[in-house]
Design a protein around this motif. Structure first.
Motif, PDB file in Angstrom:
ATOM      1  N   LYS A  51      63.167  12.017 -29.767  1.00  0.00           N
ATOM      2  CA  LYS A  51      64.475  12.696 -30.394  1.00  0.00           C
ATOM      3  C   LYS A  51      64.953  11.872 -31.476  1.00  0.00           C
ATOM      4  O   LYS A  51      65.743  12.364 -32.462  1.00  0.00           O
ATOM      5  N   SER A  52      65.319  10.515 -31.272  1.00  0.00           N
ATOM      6  CA  SER A  52      65.908   9.741 -32.166  1.00  0.00           C
ATOM      7  C   SER A  52      64.878   9.137 -33.333  1.00  0.00           C
ATOM      8  O   SER A  52      65.620   8.448 -34.166  1.00  0.00           O
ATOM      9  N   GLN A  53      63.587   9.457 -33.339  1.00  0.00           N
ATOM     10  CA  GLN A  53      62.857   9.118 -34.372  1.00  0.00           C
ATOM     11  C   GLN A  53      62.800   7.493 -34.629  1.00  0.00           C
ATOM     12  O   GLN A  53      62.763   7.132 -35.888  1.00  0.00           O
ATOM     13  N   VAL A  54      63.014   6.739 -33.620  1.00  0.00           N
ATOM     14  CA  VAL A  54      63.198   5.147 -33.843  1.00  0.00           C
ATOM     15  C   VAL A  54      61.730   4.526 -34.263  1.00  0.00           C
ATOM     16  O   VAL A  54      61.833   3.780 -35.168  1.00  0.00           O
ATOM     17  N   THR A  99      66.189  -6.039 -32.486  1.00  0.00           N
ATOM     18  CA  THR A  99      66.095  -5.118 -33.782  1.00  0.00           C
ATOM     19  C   THR A  99      67.527  -4.520 -33.971  1.00  0.00           C
ATOM     20  O   THR A  99      68.370  -4.515 -33.018  1.00  0.00           O
ATOM     21  N   ASN A 100      67.737  -3.829 -35.065  1.00  0.00           N
ATOM     22  CA  ASN A 100      68.993  -3.113 -35.298  1.00  0.00           C
ATOM     23  C   ASN A 100      68.803  -1.946 -34.902  1.00  0.00           C
ATOM     24  O   ASN A 100      69.862  -0.959 -34.762  1.00  0.00           O
ATOM     25  N   LEU A 101      67.638  -1.255 -34.361  1.00  0.00           N
ATOM     26  CA  LEU A 101      67.413  -0.095 -33.870  1.00  0.00           C
ATOM     27  C   LEU A 101      68.116   0.094 -32.560  1.00  0.00           C
ATOM     28  O   LEU A 101      67.747  -0.729 -31.494  1.00  0.00           O
ATOM     29  N   VAL A 102      68.599   1.325 -32.164  1.00  0.00           N
ATOM     30  CA  VAL A 102      69.070   1.593 -30.878  1.00  0.00           C
ATOM     31  C   VAL A 102      68.837   3.117 -30.371  1.00  0.00           C
ATOM     32  O   VAL A 102      68.991   3.915 -31.320  1.00  0.00           O
ATOM     33  N   VAL A 103      68.374   3.237 -29.319  1.00  0.00           N
ATOM     34  CA  VAL A 103      68.041   4.531 -28.974  1.00  0.00           C
ATOM     35  C   VAL A 103      69.377   4.950 -28.057  1.00  0.00           C
ATOM     36  O   VAL A 103      69.788   4.572 -27.170  1.00  0.00           O
ATOM     37  N   LYS A 104      70.228   6.138 -28.943  1.00  0.00           N
ATOM     38  CA  LYS A 104      71.418   6.491 -28.641  1.00  0.00           C
ATOM     39  C   LYS A 104      71.334   7.275 -27.276  1.00  0.00           C
ATOM     40  O   LYS A 104      70.389   8.000 -26.695  1.00  0.00           O
ATOM     41  N   ALA A 153      59.558   5.884 -36.210  1.00  0.00           N
ATOM     42  CA  ALA A 153      59.338   6.252 -37.606  1.00  0.00           C
ATOM     43  C   ALA A 153      60.461   5.600 -38.435  1.00  0.00           C
ATOM     44  O   ALA A 153      59.951   4.827 -39.696  1.00  0.00           O
ATOM     45  N   THR A 154      61.513   5.264 -38.058  1.00  0.00           N
ATOM     46  CA  THR A 154      62.479   4.279 -38.702  1.00  0.00           C
ATOM     47  C   THR A 154      62.076   2.850 -38.656  1.00  0.00           C
ATOM     48  O   THR A 154      62.103   2.157 -39.750  1.00  0.00           O
ATOM     49  N   TRP A 155      61.328   2.535 -37.649  1.00  0.00           N
ATOM     50  CA  TRP A 155      60.825   1.094 -37.708  1.00  0.00           C
ATOM     51  C   TRP A 155      59.699   0.905 -38.657  1.00  0.00           C
ATOM     52  O   TRP A 155      59.837  -0.229 -39.407  1.00  0.00           O
ATOM     53  N   GLU A 156      58.723   1.911 -38.714  1.00  0.00           N
ATOM     54  CA  GLU A 156      57.893   1.546 -39.560  1.00  0.00           C
ATOM     55  C   GLU A 156      58.395   1.667 -41.133  1.00  0.00           C
ATOM     56  O   GLU A 156      57.475   1.145 -42.032  1.00  0.00           O
ATOM     57  N   LYS A 157      59.441   2.042 -41.457  1.00  0.00           N
ATOM     58  CA  LYS A 157      60.019   2.262 -42.876  1.00  0.00           C
ATOM     59  C   LYS A 157      60.718   0.864 -43.286  1.00  0.00           C
ATOM     60  O   LYS A 157      60.965   0.292 -44.462  1.00  0.00           O
ATOM     61  N   THR A 158      60.972   0.021 -42.170  1.00  0.00           N
ATOM     62  CA  THR A 158      61.619  -1.143 -42.437  1.00  0.00           C
ATOM     63  C   THR A 158      60.877  -2.248 -42.879  1.00  0.00           C
ATOM     64  O   THR A 158      59.487  -2.414 -42.699  1.00  0.00           O
ATOM     65  N   ALA A 159      61.430  -3.281 -43.834  1.00  0.00           N
ATOM     66  CA  ALA A 159      60.885  -4.354 -44.411  1.00  0.00           C
ATOM     67  C   ALA A 159      60.244  -5.303 -43.488  1.00  0.00           C
ATOM     68  O   ALA A 159      59.067  -5.733 -43.617  1.00  0.00           O
ATOM     69  N   PHE A 177      78.316 -11.304 -34.132  1.00  0.00           N
ATOM     70  CA  PHE A 177      77.196 -10.982 -33.479  1.00  0.00           C
ATOM     71  C   PHE A 177      76.973  -9.445 -34.184  1.00  0.00           C
ATOM     72  O   PHE A 177      77.783  -8.677 -33.776  1.00  0.00           O
ATOM     73  N   LYS A 178      75.760  -9.104 -34.573  1.00  0.00           N
ATOM     74  CA  LYS A 178      75.171  -8.020 -35.205  1.00  0.00           C
ATOM     75  C   LYS A 178      74.538  -7.221 -33.988  1.00  0.00           C
ATOM     76  O   LYS A 178      74.587  -5.823 -34.009  1.00  0.00           O
ATOM     77  N   ARG A 179      73.632  -7.840 -33.110  1.00  0.00           N
ATOM     78  CA  ARG A 179      72.887  -7.104 -32.354  1.00  0.00           C
ATOM     79  C   ARG A 179      73.297  -7.573 -31.134  1.00  0.00           C
ATOM     80  O   ARG A 179      73.598  -8.738 -30.552  1.00  0.00           O
ATOM     81  N   GLN A 180      73.495  -6.560 -30.066  1.00  0.00           N
ATOM     82  CA  GLN A 180      73.904  -6.766 -28.634  1.00  0.00           C
ATOM     83  C   GLN A 180      72.853  -6.387 -27.842  1.00  0.00           C
ATOM     84  O   GLN A 180      72.162  -5.367 -27.985  1.00  0.00           O
ATOM     85  N   VAL A 181      72.706  -7.153 -26.562  1.00  0.00           N
ATOM     86  CA  VAL A 181      71.728  -6.502 -25.561  1.00  0.00           C
ATOM     87  C   VAL A 181      72.411  -5.571 -24.983  1.00  0.00           C
ATOM     88  O   VAL A 181      73.479  -5.622 -24.386  1.00  0.00           O
ATOM     89  N   GLU A 182      71.689  -4.318 -25.069  1.00  0.00           N
ATOM     90  CA  GLU A 182      72.306  -3.038 -24.606  1.00  0.00           C
ATOM     91  C   GLU A 182      71.161  -2.152 -23.981  1.00  0.00           C
ATOM     92  O   GLU A 182      70.012  -2.269 -24.505  1.00  0.00           O
ATOM     93  N   VAL A 183      71.345  -1.514 -23.156  1.00  0.00           N
ATOM     94  CA  VAL A 183      70.307  -0.295 -22.749  1.00  0.00           C
ATOM     95  C   VAL A 183      70.221   0.529 -24.065  1.00  0.00           C
ATOM     96  O   VAL A 183      71.058   1.179 -24.462  1.00  0.00           O
ATOM     97  N   GLY A 184      69.056   0.792 -24.295  1.00  0.00           N
ATOM     98  CA  GLY A 184      68.499   1.452 -25.361  1.00  0.00           C
ATOM     99  C   GLY A 184      68.255   0.620 -26.832  1.00  0.00           C
ATOM    100  O   GLY A 184      67.834   1.109 -27.735  1.00  0.00           O
ATOM    101  N   ARG A 185      68.523  -0.569 -26.721  1.00  0.00           N
ATOM    102  CA  ARG A 185      68.227  -1.464 -27.966  1.00  0.00           C
ATOM    103  C   ARG A 185      66.852  -1.538 -27.970  1.00  0.00           C
ATOM    104  O   ARG A 185      65.791  -1.952 -26.840  1.00  0.00           O
ATOM    105  N   VAL A 186      66.080  -1.488 -29.180  1.00  0.00           N
ATOM    106  CA  VAL A 186      64.814  -1.737 -29.180  1.00  0.00           C
ATOM    107  C   VAL A 186      64.497  -3.156 -29.629  1.00  0.00           C
ATOM    108  O   VAL A 186      65.252  -3.675 -30.454  1.00  0.00           O
TER     109      VAL A 186
END
Length: 136
Positions: free
Chosen positions: A80-83, A58-63, A85-91, A6-15
């Motif tokens: 702070k984490s620019q999540v 998603t693959n993005l996580v707020v650390k 902006a990173t999301w807008e660049k994804t395919a 599994f590449k993505r886990q349910v965790e606090v901070g997961r987008v």
């Protein structure tokens, strides 16, 4: 099961992406094995309990986001984490944006798009035919 399958886990901070509205939110707290507490202060998602089956991880996580963080804290960590902006660049985000644009086209816009596709298909087909002719 293979470790690390599994590449993505349910965790606090997961987008997460809400399946019904295509809005982004962040998991603020985990309620149980079926629901999480989510909030998206910059995307218009209010704090609410949401079932996992209506979310897409998603693959993005707020650390280092603290558990049950308030709205102000969450906003600060998101900036702070620019999540976003990173999301807008994804395919993935660009594909969702393209679907939204296409859904808003008028009849005439769809007609113009069809004509442009036909022109492209003609140019590509003639170029391929010419390349085949040179090879043979």
């Amino acid at each position: 099961m293979v470790q690390g399958s599994f590449k993505r886990q349910v965790e606090v901070g997961r987008v997460v992406l809400l399946n019904d509205s295509n809005k982004l939110a962040v998991i603020v707290d985990i309620i149980d094995h079926k629901r999480a507490l989510i909030e998206g202060p910059t995307t218009g998602v209010v704090r609410q309990s949401y079932p996992y089956q209506h979310l897409t991880l998603t693959n993005l996580v707020v650390k280092d986001l603290p558990r049950s963080a308030g709205q102000a804290t969450l906003k600060k960590y998101l900036e702070k984490s620019q999540v976003l902006a990173t999301w807008e660049k994804t395919a993935w985000a660009q594909k969702l944006q393209q679907r939204q644009v296409r859904a808003g086209l008028s009849d005439f816009d769809r007609f113009k798009l069809a004509k442009l596709k036909n022109q492209r298909r003609f140019l590509v087909g003639s170029a391929v035919a010419q390349a085949k002719k040179q090879v043979a």
